[in-house]
Design an enzyme around this catalytic site. Structure first.
Site, short mmCIF file in Angstrom:
data_model
loop_
_atom_site.label_atom_id
_atom_site.label_comp_id
_atom_site.label_asym_id
_atom_site.label_seq_id
_atom_site.Cartn_x
_atom_site.Cartn_y
_atom_site.Cartn_z
CG HIS A 32 0.34 3.03 4.93
ND1 HIS A 32 -0.14 2.63 6.15
CD2 HIS A 32 0.28 1.93 4.13
CE1 HIS A 32 -0.47 1.34 6.10
NE2 HIS A 32 -0.23 0.89 4.88
CG HIS B 78 -1.59 -1.17 1.62
ND1 HIS B 78 -1.50 -1.75 2.87
CD2 HIS B 78 -2.40 -1.97 0.88
CE1 HIS B 78 -2.25 -2.86 2.88
NE2 HIS B 78 -2.80 -3.01 1.69
CU CU Z 1 -0.63 -0.92 4.39
#
Ligand code: CU
Ligand code: ZN
Length: 226
Positions: A122, A120
């Site tokens: 962030h 991901h």
């Molecule tokens: Cu994450």
């Protein structure tokens, strides 16, 4: 659609405006102001994707970007991330058609446990307390967590990377929402790799719609201009 009409009105009050043909669900208005010739991108914030929404939210978010016409503004943008922690790696991000073109993310990550790992962007580039101070998933549109191909997703949701039996993962993703310029730029934010698989919002766990229930953070790094 009233949002489009409003945008055209705003463009016209700035100066003589010429609407260019829509391309791929995206509208561009040329604004003829001598001091600041600009393109106004009227863009579906979901990247013009037609994928079904997993959470029955049919709302559209329209994004307006006023962006210079000049060639320097349109040049390819690059960024880099050095991932550190239990796993390590380096990633390169490339956006060929800013401000609304897709961003390609490429690189290699070592010393992972074999199998899938949540991957991901962030919110914060603050790693002063380790990966944990990078905040939650980058989510400027206040959506639920999802898969990269879902309409309902965080901008930061990049799915999973797959580590082989040697613990090596090759990253090679192109994402239409991650940008290196403009209102949803990821520069200065952090890439985080997780201990476990991201369930892409489908796991039915209390955290599935927030984090994908991907477990601890095994590597992170700040996205910087390159
Ligand atoms: Cu994450
Ligand atoms: Zn997410």
């Amino acid at each position: 659609m009233s949002a489009i009409r409003y945008a055209l009105w705003a463009a016209l009050t700035l100066g003589a405006a010429t609407a260019l043909p829509a391309e791929g669900g995206r509208h561009i208005v040329y604004i003829n102001n001598n001091n600041y010739p600009s393109l106004l991108y009227i863009n579906n914030a979901n990247g013009g994707r037609t994928a079904m929404d997993t959470n029955d939210d049919n709302s559209d978010i329209i994004q307006l970007i006023l962006y210079p016409v000049d060639e320097d503004a349109k040049r390819t943008r690059k960024a880099t991330v050095v991932l550190q922690g239990d796993a390590q790696g380096t990633l390169t991000l490339t956006q060929k058609e800013p401000p609304v073109g897709a961003t390609h993310i490429e690189g290699e990550i070592l010393n992972l446990t074999p199998g899938p790992h949540g991957f991901h962007v962030h919110d914060l580039g603050d790693l002063s307390g380790g990966c944990v101070t990078a905040g939650g998933h980058y989510n400027p549109y206040k959506k639920n967590h999802g898969a990269p191909e879902h309409r309902e997703r965080h901008i930061g949701d990049l799915g999973n990377i797959q580590a082989d039996t040697q613990g090596r993962a090759y990253v090679n993703v192109t994402d239409p929402l991650v940008s290196l310029v403009g209102p949803r730029s990821v520069i200065g934010r952090a890439v985080v790799v997780h201990a476990d698989e991201d369930d892409l919002g489908l796991g039915g766990h209390a955290d599935s719609l927030k984090t994908g229930n991907a477990g601890g953070r095994v590597a992170c790094g700040v996205i910087g201009h390159a």
